[in-house]
Design a protein around this motif. Structure first.
Motif, short mmCIF file in Angstrom:
data_model
loop_
_atom_site.label_atom_id
_atom_site.label_comp_id
_atom_site.label_asym_id
_atom_site.label_seq_id
_atom_site.Cartn_x
_atom_site.Cartn_y
_atom_site.Cartn_z
N TYR A 53 0.85 -1.11 0.18
CA TYR A 53 -0.15 -0.05 -0.03
C TYR A 53 0.87 1.25 -0.08
O TYR A 53 0.57 2.26 -0.69
CB TYR A 53 -0.88 0.19 1.31
CG TYR A 53 -1.96 1.34 1.28
CD1 TYR A 53 -3.11 0.87 0.57
CD2 TYR A 53 -1.72 1.99 2.14
CE1 TYR A 53 -4.10 2.13 0.65
CE2 TYR A 53 -2.54 3.33 2.03
CZ TYR A 53 -3.64 3.22 1.34
OH TYR A 53 -4.70 4.13 1.48
N GLY A 76 -10.18 -1.01 -4.59
CA GLY A 76 -9.77 -1.32 -3.24
C GLY A 76 -8.82 -0.27 -2.39
O GLY A 76 -8.64 -0.17 -1.31
N LYS A 104 -10.37 2.24 -0.04
CA LYS A 104 -10.88 1.70 1.45
C LYS A 104 -9.99 1.79 2.37
O LYS A 104 -10.17 1.25 3.51
CB LYS A 104 -11.37 0.30 1.16
CG LYS A 104 -12.55 0.04 0.24
CD LYS A 104 -13.11 -1.33 0.35
CE LYS A 104 -13.92 -1.54 -1.11
NZ LYS A 104 -13.58 -2.77 -1.61
N ALA A 126 -5.59 -1.31 5.19
CA ALA A 126 -5.94 -2.56 5.96
C ALA A 126 -6.67 -3.42 4.91
O ALA A 126 -6.25 -4.61 4.48
CB ALA A 126 -6.56 -2.41 7.32
N ALA A 127 -7.68 -2.68 4.63
CA ALA A 127 -8.59 -3.46 3.21
C ALA A 127 -7.69 -3.70 2.31
O ALA A 127 -7.66 -4.81 1.56
CB ALA A 127 -9.76 -2.60 3.02
N GLU A 141 -5.26 -6.80 2.71
CA GLU A 141 -6.28 -8.00 2.72
C GLU A 141 -6.55 -8.44 1.49
O GLU A 141 -6.32 -9.58 1.10
CB GLU A 141 -7.54 -7.59 3.40
CG GLU A 141 -7.98 -8.86 4.09
CD GLU A 141 -9.21 -8.45 4.86
OE1 GLU A 141 -10.45 -8.71 4.78
OE2 GLU A 141 -8.91 -7.75 6.15
N GLU A 142 -6.85 -7.37 0.58
CA GLU A 142 -7.15 -7.84 -1.12
C GLU A 142 -5.81 -8.34 -1.69
O GLU A 142 -5.75 -9.30 -2.29
CB GLU A 142 -7.57 -6.48 -1.62
CG GLU A 142 -9.12 -6.63 -1.54
CD GLU A 142 -9.59 -5.19 -2.36
OE1 GLU A 142 -8.92 -4.96 -3.54
OE2 GLU A 142 -10.72 -4.83 -2.09
#
Lengths: 118, 130
Positions: free
Chosen positions: A48, B52, B55, B58-59, B62-63
């Protein structure tokens, strides 16, 4: 209605033929970068943090916007080229054409929304 | 009714596909459109999957854990094969249309198949063993 020659239009599709090749060449070049970045080096691609870092720089935003726009257009124009090879009734062809434009715009806005939210 | 029509359309399509005499580029042409249609569907799935990011961390992670599971990695490899054929053959098409490729398009096609298989094998190494 911008349908094609065999459906009674004067548009021969020459511009789309040309743009299909140009967009394809650009997509291949961008894709090489995409593969090196996302698949050959998983750490730089899939976390991320790394994605956020890229999405906050205008350069990567530009690359992503180019990718989404050209990818969708190239794909849908290619699909239209396939459909155009079959002898469809004009109203069927026109309906498919309009639906494909709506589909393209929908996904384009979803992609734009993701890229431009950061 | 509609189902019947679809089946007869498909069987007619297969009949034409297998009965027409094919020259060197025919299979390239057929594969190019099949891979192209597959990739068009994929880019739409890809656009949806990346929402995603909206979101939060964390989300998204997870994806990503789901997308790096073995089944999805195998799918990634198949997708890579589609991309590889479509881009290599796409370069061939550009050479034929813009360059002098019509004179040597059969040799480029051999090059496409050989280089494609090697690259897809290389991709298997990167995805499964790297």
């Amino acid at each position: 209605m911008n349908t094609y020659k065999f459906f009674g239009s004067r548009n021969s599709g020459a511009k789309n033929w040309y743009l299909q090749r140009i967009s394809g060449i650009i997509l291949v070049i961008v894709l090489i970068g995409h593969y090196v970045l996302m698949h050959a080096t998983p750490d730089s691609g899939h976390t991320y943090k790394a994605v956020m870092e890229r999405l906050h720089s205008p350069f990567w935003k530009g690359i992503d916007l180019t990718f989404v726009t050209l990818g969708l257009w190239h794909g849908l124009n290619g699909t239209w080229n396939v459909i155009r090879d079959y002898h469809l009734k004009p109203w069927v062809a026109n309906t498919i054409y309009v639906l494909m434009i709506l589909l393209g715009l929908t996904f384009w806005f979803i992609g734009l929304n993701t890229i431009l939210s950061f | 009714m509609a189902n019947q029509t679809a089946i007869s359309f498909f069987s007619r399509w297969l009949e034409v596909l297998f009965n027409y005499r094919k020259h060197t580029g025919s299979w390239a042409w057929i594969l190019h459109r099949i891979t192209g249609l597959g990739l068009t569907i994929y880019i739409m799935i890809h656009i949806i999957a990346l929402t995603g990011l909206l979101k939060g961390e964390a989300a998204f992670n997870e994806e990503m854990a789901l997308f790096t599971s073995p089944v999805f990695l195998f799918g990634e490899w198949l997708l890579g094969a589609l991309v590889m054929f479509h881009s290599l053959n796409g370069v061939r098409i550009a050479l034929v249309d813009f360059g002098n490729g019509a004179r040597y398009h059969k040799r480029i096609l051999a090059f496409v198949y050989v280089l494609g298989v090697l690259m897809v094998a290389g991709m298997a190494y990167l995805i499964f063993l790297h």
